[in-house]
Scaffold this motif. Structure first.
Motif, PDB file in Angstrom:
ATOM      1  N   THR A 180       1.224  -1.493   0.084  1.00  0.00           N
ATOM      2  CA  THR A 180       0.367   0.533   0.158  1.00  0.00           C
ATOM      3  C   THR A 180       1.004   0.884  -0.119  1.00  0.00           C
ATOM      4  O   THR A 180       0.512   2.163  -0.702  1.00  0.00           O
ATOM      5  N   ALA A 181       1.870   1.230   1.027  1.00  0.00           N
ATOM      6  CA  ALA A 181       2.614   2.238   0.546  1.00  0.00           C
ATOM      7  C   ALA A 181       3.414   2.453  -0.504  1.00  0.00           C
ATOM      8  O   ALA A 181       4.168   3.507  -0.792  1.00  0.00           O
ATOM      9  N   ILE A 182       4.504   1.361  -0.969  1.00  0.00           N
ATOM     10  CA  ILE A 182       4.500   1.574  -2.696  1.00  0.00           C
ATOM     11  C   ILE A 182       3.923   1.741  -3.511  1.00  0.00           C
ATOM     12  O   ILE A 182       4.543   2.102  -4.419  1.00  0.00           O
ATOM     13  N   GLY A 183       2.678   1.304  -3.765  1.00  0.00           N
ATOM     14  CA  GLY A 183       1.849   1.590  -4.549  1.00  0.00           C
ATOM     15  C   GLY A 183       2.626   0.451  -5.400  1.00  0.00           C
ATOM     16  O   GLY A 183       2.511   0.910  -7.081  1.00  0.00           O
ATOM     17  N   ALA A 184       2.972  -0.694  -5.424  1.00  0.00           N
ATOM     18  CA  ALA A 184       3.257  -1.400  -6.562  1.00  0.00           C
ATOM     19  C   ALA A 184       2.537  -2.037  -6.700  1.00  0.00           C
ATOM     20  O   ALA A 184       1.504  -2.230  -6.294  1.00  0.00           O
ATOM     21  N   SER A 185       2.403  -2.603  -8.616  1.00  0.00           N
ATOM     22  CA  SER A 185       1.475  -2.987  -9.117  1.00  0.00           C
ATOM     23  C   SER A 185       1.472  -4.879  -9.134  1.00  0.00           C
ATOM     24  O   SER A 185       2.423  -5.028  -8.078  1.00  0.00           O
ATOM     25  N   ALA A 186       0.537  -5.236  -9.156  1.00  0.00           N
ATOM     26  CA  ALA A 186       0.293  -6.813  -9.141  1.00  0.00           C
ATOM     27  C   ALA A 186       2.165  -7.156  -9.640  1.00  0.00           C
ATOM     28  O   ALA A 186       2.414  -8.434  -9.224  1.00  0.00           O
ATOM     29  N   ALA A 187       2.099  -7.718 -11.138  1.00  0.00           N
ATOM     30  CA  ALA A 187       3.213  -8.052 -11.527  1.00  0.00           C
ATOM     31  C   ALA A 187       4.116  -7.430 -10.679  1.00  0.00           C
ATOM     32  O   ALA A 187       5.025  -8.105 -10.282  1.00  0.00           O
ATOM     33  N   LYS A 188       4.887  -6.052 -10.047  1.00  0.00           N
ATOM     34  CA  LYS A 188       5.685  -5.953  -9.421  1.00  0.00           C
ATOM     35  C   LYS A 188       5.637  -6.641  -8.101  1.00  0.00           C
ATOM     36  O   LYS A 188       6.711  -7.281  -7.833  1.00  0.00           O
ATOM     37  N   ARG A 189       4.621  -6.802  -7.768  1.00  0.00           N
ATOM     38  CA  ARG A 189       4.308  -7.814  -6.305  1.00  0.00           C
ATOM     39  C   ARG A 189       4.725  -9.104  -6.868  1.00  0.00           C
ATOM     40  O   ARG A 189       5.540  -9.934  -5.917  1.00  0.00           O
ATOM     41  N   ARG A 190       4.432 -10.196  -7.970  1.00  0.00           N
ATOM     42  CA  ARG A 190       4.836 -11.078  -8.038  1.00  0.00           C
ATOM     43  C   ARG A 190       6.398 -11.392  -8.299  1.00  0.00           C
ATOM     44  O   ARG A 190       7.228 -12.325  -8.023  1.00  0.00           O
ATOM     45  N   GLN A 191       6.845 -10.873  -8.954  1.00  0.00           N
ATOM     46  CA  GLN A 191       8.209 -10.098  -8.427  1.00  0.00           C
ATOM     47  C   GLN A 191       9.172  -9.933  -7.644  1.00  0.00           C
ATOM     48  O   GLN A 191      10.121 -10.647  -7.260  1.00  0.00           O
ATOM     49  N   VAL A 192       8.451  -9.777  -6.802  1.00  0.00           N
ATOM     50  CA  VAL A 192       9.086  -9.625  -5.413  1.00  0.00           C
ATOM     51  C   VAL A 192       8.600 -10.699  -4.616  1.00  0.00           C
ATOM     52  O   VAL A 192       9.895 -10.998  -3.373  1.00  0.00           O
ATOM     53  N   ASP A 193       7.557 -11.322  -4.468  1.00  0.00           N
ATOM     54  CA  ASP A 193       7.636 -12.664  -4.350  1.00  0.00           C
ATOM     55  C   ASP A 193       8.490 -13.550  -4.967  1.00  0.00           C
ATOM     56  O   ASP A 193       8.798 -14.118  -4.475  1.00  0.00           O
TER      57      ASP A 193
END
Length: 417
Positions: free
Chosen positions: A176-189
């Motif tokens: 929520t704080a960094i405003g990550a997109s779903a694609a970015k969240r998948r990369q981070v995970d």
């Protein structure tokens, strides 16, 4: 804004005992205190005997699982965990997420996302013993095994082994704080899964010193810290980026997330930014072209124990291939521009892996995320062994670079060290 710790833990208790609970994790330690276990995870499960609250605790070496019935048994188990001096609580419900971090002063930094359930937890039963049950079995006892799930249980939140668990929940306040997109969240995970596979269980420096080189917006910097914290690993994290405005933005975000004491940012180049003491773990996600070489060279100079690098574009070797004729009989590999570029990608990372091995690292080259999320999905995962380079490896490297008349940027940087 700091809140009263007792009130925050009372809110956590309510959520842990609420039917809307999906998952909760307690980890870390408070200043000057150490919990009896390094991590605890709670979630509802369905077994043959009926619904249960599953509690998995770890002493750092092995997990212990128990399933407790709702009511007095669950309340006693939850109360026992809440008396442990954990530094962090992360609670997910069907309506929202609550994150509690205990500050050095003993206050609570609370982050809430979504709608938390309003139903209060039942008051402790009068028959509950005043002495809380132990969190883990006595030393030397065998770990309890979870009861078998009900046959045919649907793939819902109770059937937790049938769905992929994200190492950081999509509702985590970080995203929520960094405003990550779903694609970015998948990369981070995906990157965090590679990190989890790299670090050993236990036997970690305390604190674990982590540097993220070329951190940019610091998605990975914050995610790595949050993941390590949920595992009960004390970490000091530094993010390095050449832009001063990024340093200011990321430092402000660290304060917003309440981790400014453990996560700091430095403006400077990958090669020259001041980092003291040297890190144990070096991260570099999608540093462009030879910036990846800068990151790998600095990790080698630091003698970092672990390195995770996901390269981005590969222009340096591609340019060298354009300038020199291909050795026979490989002209067809570089005759067409698109094939030359793809060949340069493979050749660049093959030589990087070889140079890391020549400098005392064991190296794996893996795909860390599906190519539909990013075409730059290769990961160099290295662990320092200190083993000297063999004559065979040196000869193999020379036999590849010599005929192609290549001098990789990483080779030049390591020779100058």
């Amino acid at each position: 804004m700091p809140e009263d710790l007792a009130a925050a833990l009372a809110e956590v208790r309510t959520l842990l005992l609420d039917p809307q609970l999906t998952r909760a994790v307690a980890a870390g330690r408070r200043r000057g205190q150490t919990p009896s276990v390094v991590r605890a995870e709670l979630r509802p499960v369905a077994i043959k005997a009926g619904p249960r609250l599953q509690i998995v605790t770890s002493d750092g070496a092995r997990p212990y699982t128990r399933n407790v019935a709702a009511g007095a048994e669950a309340e006693a188990a939850v109360d026992a965990l809440l008396t442990e001096p954990f530094g962090n609580w992360h609670v997910e419900t069907s309506g929202g997420t609550v994150q509690v971090r205990v500050t050095k002063k003993g206050d609570a930094q609370v982050h809430r996302a979504g709608r938390a359930p309003a139903r209060p937890a039942p008051a402790p039963a009068t028959s509950t013993p005043t002495t809380a049950a132990p969190v883990a079995p006595p030393a030397g006892s065998a770990p309890a095994l979870p009861d078998a799930p009900v046959a045919g249980t649907s793939a819902n939140v109770l059937a937790h082994d049938r769905r992929k668990e994200h190492l950081l929940a999509s509702g985590d306040p970080l995203f929520t704080a960094i405003g990550a997109s779903a694609a970015k969240r998948r990369q981070v995970d995906a990157f965090l899964r590679a990190l989890a596979a790299t670090l050993p269980e236990g036997d970690l420096p305390r604190p674990l010193r982590v540097v993220d080189l070329g951190c940019g917006n610091a998605y990975l910097t914050f995610a790595a810290y949050r993941y390590l914290a949920t595992r009960g690993i004390e970490a000091q994290v530094v993010g390095i980026d050449v832009r001063e405005d990024q340093r200011e933005r990321n430092s402000t975000l660290a304060m917003l997330l309440g981790c400014e004491d453990s996560v700091e940012f430095v403006a400077g180049t990958i090669q020259d930014a001041a980092v003291d003491p040297a890190p144990d773990l070096v991260l570099a996600l999608h540093a462009c072209d030879t910036a990846t070489d800068d990151a790998l060279a600095r990790a080698v100079r630091w003698q970092a124990r672990w390195v995770l690098a996901a390269p981005c574009c590969h222009h340096d070797v591609a340019a060298q291939l354009r300038r020199t004729p291909a050795p026979e009989p490989y002209d067809m590999l570089t005759r067409h521009g698109i094939l030359r570029e793809r060949f340069a990608d493979v050749l660049t990372d093959s030589l990087r892996a070889a140079l890391l091995r020549l400098n005392g690292y064991r190296v794996d080259v893996v795909e860390f995320v599906d190519s539909r999320h990013t075409p730059r999905n290769l990961l160099l995962r290295a662990r320092r062994t200190g083993a000297p380079a063999s004559a065979e490896l040196r000869a193999e490297y020379a036999a590849l670079t010599g005929p192609w008349q290549l001098t990789p940027r990483l080779e030049t940087l390591l020779a100058a060290a």
